[in-house]
Design a protein around this motif. Sequence first.
Motif, mmCIF file in Angstrom:
data_model
loop_
_atom_site.group_PDB
_atom_site.id
_atom_site.type_symbol
_atom_site.label_atom_id
_atom_site.label_comp_id
_atom_site.label_asym_id
_atom_site.label_seq_id
_atom_site.Cartn_x
_atom_site.Cartn_y
_atom_site.Cartn_z
ATOM 1 N N LEU A 41 -19.581 47.747 -100.804
ATOM 2 C CA LEU A 41 -19.902 46.413 -100.309
ATOM 3 C C LEU A 41 -18.648 45.577 -100.080
ATOM 4 C CD1 LEU A 41 -22.997 45.280 -102.433
ATOM 5 C CD2 LEU A 41 -22.978 46.209 -100.107
ATOM 6 N N LYS A 42 -18.734 44.699 -99.099
ATOM 7 C CA LYS A 42 -17.669 43.733 -98.814
ATOM 8 C C LYS A 42 -18.274 42.333 -98.764
ATOM 9 C CE LYS A 42 -14.631 47.067 -97.820
ATOM 10 N NZ LYS A 42 -13.436 47.343 -98.632
ATOM 11 N N GLY A 43 -17.419 41.349 -98.846
ATOM 12 C CA GLY A 43 -17.824 39.978 -98.612
ATOM 13 C C GLY A 43 -18.871 39.450 -99.569
ATOM 14 N N SER A 44 -19.749 38.578 -99.064
ATOM 15 C CA SER A 44 -20.691 37.867 -99.928
ATOM 16 C C SER A 44 -21.744 38.776 -100.543
ATOM 17 C CB SER A 44 -21.369 36.738 -99.144
ATOM 18 O OG SER A 44 -22.047 37.241 -98.011
ATOM 19 N N ASP A 45 -21.944 39.975 -99.990
ATOM 20 C CA ASP A 45 -22.879 40.919 -100.608
ATOM 21 C C ASP A 45 -22.460 41.266 -102.043
ATOM 22 O OD1 ASP A 45 -24.012 40.933 -98.086
ATOM 23 O OD2 ASP A 45 -24.397 43.098 -98.116
ATOM 24 N N ILE A 46 -21.150 41.168 -102.323
ATOM 25 C CA ILE A 46 -20.666 41.472 -103.672
ATOM 26 C C ILE A 46 -21.220 40.477 -104.683
ATOM 27 C CG2 ILE A 46 -18.604 41.681 -105.131
ATOM 28 C CD1 ILE A 46 -17.091 42.583 -102.592
ATOM 29 N N PHE A 47 -21.343 39.203 -104.288
ATOM 30 C CA PHE A 47 -21.936 38.222 -105.197
ATOM 31 C C PHE A 47 -23.358 38.616 -105.573
ATOM 32 C CE2 PHE A 47 -18.760 35.461 -103.054
ATOM 33 C CZ PHE A 47 -18.100 34.990 -104.175
ATOM 34 N N ALA A 48 -24.107 39.111 -104.590
ATOM 35 C CA ALA A 48 -25.486 39.534 -104.858
ATOM 36 C C ALA A 48 -25.524 40.715 -105.819
ATOM 37 C CB ALA A 48 -26.181 39.888 -103.546
ATOM 38 N N LEU A 49 -24.610 41.665 -105.631
ATOM 39 C CA LEU A 49 -24.539 42.819 -106.531
ATOM 40 C C LEU A 49 -24.251 42.388 -107.958
ATOM 41 C CD1 LEU A 49 -24.207 45.832 -107.282
ATOM 42 C CD2 LEU A 49 -21.832 45.670 -106.448
ATOM 43 N N LEU A 50 -23.239 41.541 -108.138
ATOM 44 C CA LEU A 50 -22.856 41.120 -109.485
ATOM 45 C C LEU A 50 -23.965 40.316 -110.149
ATOM 46 C CD1 LEU A 50 -19.112 40.093 -108.905
ATOM 47 C CD2 LEU A 50 -20.039 42.325 -109.555
ATOM 48 N N ALA A 51 -24.594 39.434 -109.381
ATOM 49 C CA ALA A 51 -25.668 38.611 -109.942
ATOM 50 C C ALA A 51 -26.854 39.462 -110.362
ATOM 51 C CB ALA A 51 -26.102 37.564 -108.930
ATOM 52 N N LEU A 285 -11.916 44.017 -107.438
ATOM 53 C CA LEU A 285 -13.285 44.114 -106.943
ATOM 54 C C LEU A 285 -13.865 45.496 -107.175
ATOM 55 C CD1 LEU A 285 -13.281 42.029 -103.632
ATOM 56 C CD2 LEU A 285 -14.423 41.503 -105.789
ATOM 57 N N GLN A 286 -13.043 46.524 -107.073
ATOM 58 C CA GLN A 286 -13.529 47.872 -107.388
ATOM 59 C C GLN A 286 -13.944 47.967 -108.848
ATOM 60 O OE1 GLN A 286 -10.293 50.405 -106.152
ATOM 61 N NE2 GLN A 286 -11.012 50.518 -104.041
ATOM 62 N N ASP A 287 -13.171 47.340 -109.733
ATOM 63 C CA ASP A 287 -13.552 47.300 -111.152
ATOM 64 C C ASP A 287 -14.922 46.653 -111.318
ATOM 65 O OD1 ASP A 287 -11.180 48.439 -112.235
ATOM 66 O OD2 ASP A 287 -10.160 46.512 -112.132
ATOM 67 N N ALA A 292 -20.941 46.911 -112.192
ATOM 68 C CA ALA A 292 -22.262 46.515 -111.715
ATOM 69 C C ALA A 292 -23.110 47.722 -111.323
ATOM 70 C CB ALA A 292 -22.118 45.553 -110.539
ATOM 71 N N VAL A 293 -22.520 48.652 -110.601
ATOM 72 C CA VAL A 293 -23.262 49.848 -110.200
ATOM 73 C C VAL A 293 -23.630 50.690 -111.423
ATOM 74 C CG1 VAL A 293 -23.084 52.034 -108.929
ATOM 75 C CG2 VAL A 293 -22.368 49.892 -107.847
ATOM 76 N N SER A 294 -22.743 50.754 -112.403
ATOM 77 C CA SER A 294 -23.062 51.463 -113.651
ATOM 78 C C SER A 294 -24.301 50.871 -114.300
ATOM 79 C CB SER A 294 -21.884 51.390 -114.627
ATOM 80 O OG SER A 294 -20.747 52.030 -114.106
ATOM 81 N N ARG A 295 -24.363 49.537 -114.370
ATOM 82 C CA ARG A 295 -25.542 48.890 -114.954
ATOM 83 C C ARG A 295 -26.806 49.221 -114.167
ATOM 84 N NH1 ARG A 295 -27.394 47.818 -119.458
ATOM 85 N NH2 ARG A 295 -25.677 46.462 -120.083
ATOM 86 N N LEU A 296 -26.723 49.193 -112.848
ATOM 87 C CA LEU A 296 -27.912 49.411 -112.033
ATOM 88 C C LEU A 296 -28.335 50.878 -112.020
ATOM 89 C CD1 LEU A 296 -27.286 47.023 -109.012
ATOM 90 C CD2 LEU A 296 -28.422 46.562 -111.198
ATOM 91 N N MET A 297 -27.410 51.810 -112.227
ATOM 92 C CA MET A 297 -27.778 53.217 -112.327
ATOM 93 C C MET A 297 -28.291 53.573 -113.715
ATOM 94 S SD MET A 297 -24.854 55.246 -110.104
ATOM 95 C CE MET A 297 -25.675 56.835 -110.328
ATOM 96 N N LEU A 298 -27.683 52.984 -114.746
ATOM 97 C CA LEU A 298 -28.010 53.370 -116.125
ATOM 98 C C LEU A 298 -29.143 52.543 -116.726
ATOM 99 C CD1 LEU A 298 -24.377 53.918 -117.455
ATOM 100 C CD2 LEU A 298 -26.016 55.665 -116.758
ATOM 101 N N VAL A 319 -14.341 37.969 -117.249
ATOM 102 C CA VAL A 319 -15.032 37.924 -115.960
ATOM 103 C C VAL A 319 -15.969 39.127 -115.815
ATOM 104 C CG1 VAL A 319 -14.712 38.057 -113.453
ATOM 105 C CG2 VAL A 319 -13.217 36.596 -114.833
ATOM 106 N N SER A 320 -15.527 40.276 -116.271
ATOM 107 C CA SER A 320 -16.323 41.502 -116.146
ATOM 108 C C SER A 320 -17.606 41.454 -116.961
ATOM 109 C CB SER A 320 -15.482 42.712 -116.556
ATOM 110 O OG SER A 320 -14.338 42.838 -115.732
#
Length: 379
Positions: A41-51, A285-287, A292-298, A319-320
Amino acid sequence: MVLKYIFMYTEINVASKTKEILDRAYDEPISVEDGNYLMKLKGSDIFALLATADAVREKIVGDKVTFINNCNINFTNICTIRCGFCAFGKDADDPEAYLLSDEEILDKAERASNDGAREFCVMGGVLENADIEYYSHILNLLKSNFPKVSIHGFSPTMIRDAAKLSGMSLDEAFKTLKQAGLDTLPGTAAEILSDRTREIICPKKVSTQEWIDVINAAYDAGFTASSTIMYGHVETIEERVNHIDIIRNIQKETPIFNEFIPMTFMHENSPIFLEGQENLGATGLQDLKLYAVSRLMLQDIIPNIQVSWVKMGYRFAQVSLMAGTNDLGGTLGGDELSEASGAPDGVNASVSTLKRMIEDLGRTPMERNTFYTEFYPLE
């Protein structure tokens, strides 16, 4: 739907595919395909992922953030396998090589115990002649003097090699180590569970299947363990996601893991960087996307996802904690491995420092034990 709630008061535009994946992710673990998409993901979609990851975290584990008062006992930096990413290991004849004596091990353990340590994390380089008897000696030494402190020790590579030296099966090795005082197993030496990558960065360590075999043997022997990923070197995005999926599938079959610990690669002092390898080290951002992806997969398959403050630094670790994570690891009492790699904020955190980081987020700090079964409120 979770995104409708998250963006009720915002004007952030999010791609329709991102919305569709994240809406499903609130209720069920995402697929490998979805994980690969979200990692890019790039841009504002990252905010949605983190939230979304943070909302899933809150649903599963609530608002407490845990850590353990512990002490790393790295008993030697002498290592025969010399991985390309490791700045810690030394040859036996190196002037900076060391091997702690029994007295030095006990001295470090006593100071940590006096400071309230609940866990000793016992690690080190892979010694040429370290067999199961040697590791049992270290365990007996610590357990006989500090019986109430848990011992979290020895990587799958260390145990595999020691078992071979002792002429033991993995089952026999784990039975012996358990009798000597080992409580839990660090799921280190995983790095990236891709044999293509392992051949480049750690060809002398266990293979992907051998790592899985050691973890399964530990489960059969009654142990629990941590699980890890060390990323930001020569692996691909797809290999990162596949690694998380391997961990997930192991946990579904043999629920051994207490936690998942992403560890960003600190490359500046690593042999592969010094030899000229380029494009090493994950971006910030990769961190965040990996957490975030770890949380959504696990999801609740592995409820506890840890931030490594010693590798990220205090500020970025804080922040993480907004990217789906819920644990800050340990106070450490020193970490020669991370120190050699260039730990940004030192290798020894106070309880008060970690407590302040957590409270500043509006979340509840709690000490825990090794197993995540006991929690201790902080004043």
